[in-house]
Design a protein around this motif. Structure first.
Motif, PDB file in Angstrom:
ATOM      1  N   GLY A  34       0.811  -1.205   0.000  1.00  0.00           N
ATOM      2  CA  GLY A  34       0.000   0.000   0.000  1.00  0.00           C
ATOM      3  C   GLY A  34       0.845   1.255   0.000  1.00  0.00           C
ATOM      4  N   ALA A  35       0.171   2.407  -0.031  1.00  0.00           N
ATOM      5  CA  ALA A  35       0.880   3.688  -0.093  1.00  0.00           C
ATOM      6  C   ALA A  35       1.796   3.876   1.106  1.00  0.00           C
ATOM      7  CB  ALA A  35      -0.125   4.833  -0.186  1.00  0.00           C
ATOM      8  N   ASN A  36       1.298   3.579   2.308  1.00  0.00           N
ATOM      9  CA  ASN A  36       2.092   3.754   3.521  1.00  0.00           C
ATOM     10  C   ASN A  36       3.338   2.881   3.477  1.00  0.00           C
ATOM     11  OD1 ASN A  36       2.646   3.203   6.622  1.00  0.00           O
ATOM     12  ND2 ASN A  36       1.424   5.071   6.509  1.00  0.00           N
ATOM     13  N   ASP A  37       3.171   1.642   3.053  1.00  0.00           N
ATOM     14  CA  ASP A  37       4.289   0.701   2.976  1.00  0.00           C
ATOM     15  C   ASP A  37       5.316   1.148   1.936  1.00  0.00           C
ATOM     16  OD1 ASP A  37       5.483  -2.084   3.458  1.00  0.00           O
ATOM     17  OD2 ASP A  37       5.091  -2.140   1.306  1.00  0.00           O
ATOM     18  N   LEU A  38       4.851   1.602   0.786  1.00  0.00           N
ATOM     19  CA  LEU A  38       5.762   2.042  -0.268  1.00  0.00           C
ATOM     20  C   LEU A  38       6.575   3.266   0.163  1.00  0.00           C
ATOM     21  CD1 LEU A  38       3.434   1.567  -3.359  1.00  0.00           C
ATOM     22  CD2 LEU A  38       5.464   0.215  -2.810  1.00  0.00           C
ATOM     23  N   MET A  39       5.908   4.193   0.861  1.00  0.00           N
ATOM     24  CA  MET A  39       6.636   5.366   1.367  1.00  0.00           C
ATOM     25  C   MET A  39       7.650   4.959   2.422  1.00  0.00           C
ATOM     26  SD  MET A  39       3.858   8.490   1.503  1.00  0.00           S
ATOM     27  CE  MET A  39       2.277   7.652   1.661  1.00  0.00           C
ATOM     28  N   ALA A  40       7.275   4.002   3.269  1.00  0.00           N
ATOM     29  CA  ALA A  40       8.198   3.517   4.301  1.00  0.00           C
ATOM     30  C   ALA A  40       9.446   2.914   3.678  1.00  0.00           C
ATOM     31  CB  ALA A  40       7.494   2.481   5.174  1.00  0.00           C
ATOM     32  N   ARG A  41       9.264   2.123   2.646  1.00  0.00           N
ATOM     33  CA  ARG A  41      10.406   1.456   2.021  1.00  0.00           C
ATOM     34  C   ARG A  41      11.316   2.440   1.284  1.00  0.00           C
ATOM     35  NH1 ARG A  41       9.794  -3.994   2.563  1.00  0.00           N
ATOM     36  NH2 ARG A  41       7.723  -4.575   3.347  1.00  0.00           N
ATOM     37  N   ALA A  42      10.716   3.477   0.710  1.00  0.00           N
ATOM     38  CA  ALA A  42      11.535   4.510   0.065  1.00  0.00           C
ATOM     39  C   ALA A  42      12.342   5.273   1.110  1.00  0.00           C
ATOM     40  CB  ALA A  42      10.637   5.466  -0.714  1.00  0.00           C
ATOM     41  N   ALA A  43      11.701   5.590   2.236  1.00  0.00           N
ATOM     42  CA  ALA A  43      12.407   6.297   3.310  1.00  0.00           C
ATOM     43  C   ALA A  43      13.516   5.438   3.891  1.00  0.00           C
ATOM     44  CB  ALA A  43      11.418   6.695   4.409  1.00  0.00           C
ATOM     45  N   ALA A  44      13.232   4.154   4.080  1.00  0.00           N
ATOM     46  CA  ALA A  44      14.238   3.238   4.624  1.00  0.00           C
ATOM     47  C   ALA A  44      15.442   3.125   3.701  1.00  0.00           C
ATOM     48  CB  ALA A  44      13.609   1.862   4.848  1.00  0.00           C
ATOM     49  N   GLU A  45      15.170   3.037   2.418  1.00  0.00           N
ATOM     50  CA  GLU A  45      16.246   2.924   1.430  1.00  0.00           C
ATOM     51  C   GLU A  45      17.185   4.129   1.483  1.00  0.00           C
ATOM     52  OE1 GLU A  45      16.671   3.407  -3.399  1.00  0.00           O
ATOM     53  OE2 GLU A  45      14.790   2.612  -2.604  1.00  0.00           O
TER      54      GLU A  45
END
Length: 324
Positions: free
Chosen positions: A45-56
């Motif tokens: 989902g959107a929240n998960d995708l943003m989290a993974r971009a931030a983590a990267e």
């Protein structure tokens, strides 16, 4: 002992004790091991995708891996509770969303207090898009509202009590006298299916979900409910541009930490996330999906959370929204 020597010794001891206390309060060379980022939603989902971009991006700045861990359930309460009870040592963070702000307003009981979580940084947001069937007879938000008033009211699908579509509907009802009958579904995908099948007249959904349906012509968009047009779909006017400035709802993702996490760690994490959102590759990728990278300072996110709490709280009070 000579009085002058005694005074010098006392001063030296006082200074040593002060330095020891300062060192005890200051974090070590953080981070020295992997960091856990808890996402209170399922993967994809959107929240998960943003989290993974931030983590990267942030992991490159901080020099340690950031592990994304999905803990869906309870309208974000499961993941948020886990983080609220974690050690405040800078190795466990929550990817927060609007539900983290509003849950305590609408739920009968909560496993943690709002004060148990500390705002750290904004990641980004996916503006909410008001969606209707492709052949609906209205093309603007004004026409939709007027049509609802002339009928017995429209059915509006939500992803459950307190979901983002529920808040969008709440603003439309209480601020703009839109006649809506709320139909709660279990998820946003079910709501989309209901609009496609014309079981309901409308819903709202995150831009990242909505845009593929718009580009394929399967659904029609009436408004972007944030303050700026969506980078990946700039032809869609905002609700504010159409004269509905109180309709400011988005699917956002931020980062919260357990209470009492040292401020120096919070500032360093906020700076790493801000740098990630300003990385051209990451920013371009998110914008292409319909997500707007934000970043910013810790102080800016604290202000955003305070304003979001006040804005959502007003909708809860006006609508009597409660999660039974």
């Amino acid at each position: 002992m000579h009085p002058l020597f005694r005074r010098s010794l006392a001063a030296a001891l006082t200074t040593a004790l002060a330095c020891t206390a300062a060192l005890a309060q200051a974090p070590a060379a953080w981070p020295t091991k992997p960091i856990r980022l808890v996402v209170p939603f399922s993967a994809g989902g959107a929240n998960d995708l943003m989290a993974r971009a931030a983590a990267e991006g942030a992991s490159k700045t901080l020099g340690q891996p950031i592990i994304v861990e999905n803990k869906p359930g309870g309208g974000t309460t499961l993941g948020a509770d886990l983080v609220s009870k974690a050690a405040p040592d800078g190795y466990t963070f929550l990817v927060s969303a609007a539900g983290v702000i509003s849950n305590s307003m609408i739920k009968k009981s909560m496993p943690y207090k709002d004060a148990d979580l500390t705002p750290v940084a904004m990641i980004g947001l996916a503006p909410s898009v008001i969606l209707v069937p492709a052949d609906a007879p209205y093309n603007t938000l004004k026409e939709f509202i007027a049509a609802s008033r002339k009928s017995d009211g429209f059915h509006w699908a939500t992803a459950g009590t307190g979901s983002t579509p529920h808040f969008v509907a709440g603003v439309l009802q209480t601020k703009y006298e839109t006649k809506l009958d709320i139909v709660p579904y279990k998820s946003g995908s079910e709501s989309i299916t209901a609009v496609l099948g014309k079981q309901v007249e409308a819903t709202s959904e995150a831009s990242i979900v909505a845009i593929p349906y718009l580009r394929s012509g399967k659904l029609k968009a009436l408004a972007d409910t944030w303050t700026a047009r969506i980078s990946a779909y700039p032809d869609l006017a905002t609700a504010t541009e159409q004269g509905y400035g109180d309709l400011r709802i988005a699917h956002w993702a931020g980062v919260h930490a357990p209470r009492n996490t040292p401020p120096a760690i919070l500032d360093k994490m906020a700076a790493a996330i801000d740098a990630a959102m300003k990385t051209p590759e990451i920013a371009s990728r998110l914008k292409g999906m319909g997500i707007e990278p934000i970043g910013g300072t810790r102080a800016a996110f604290v202000q955003f959370v305070d304003e979001e709490r006040a804005r959502l709280g007003a909708v809860v009070k006006a609508t009597g929204m409660k999660d039974e």
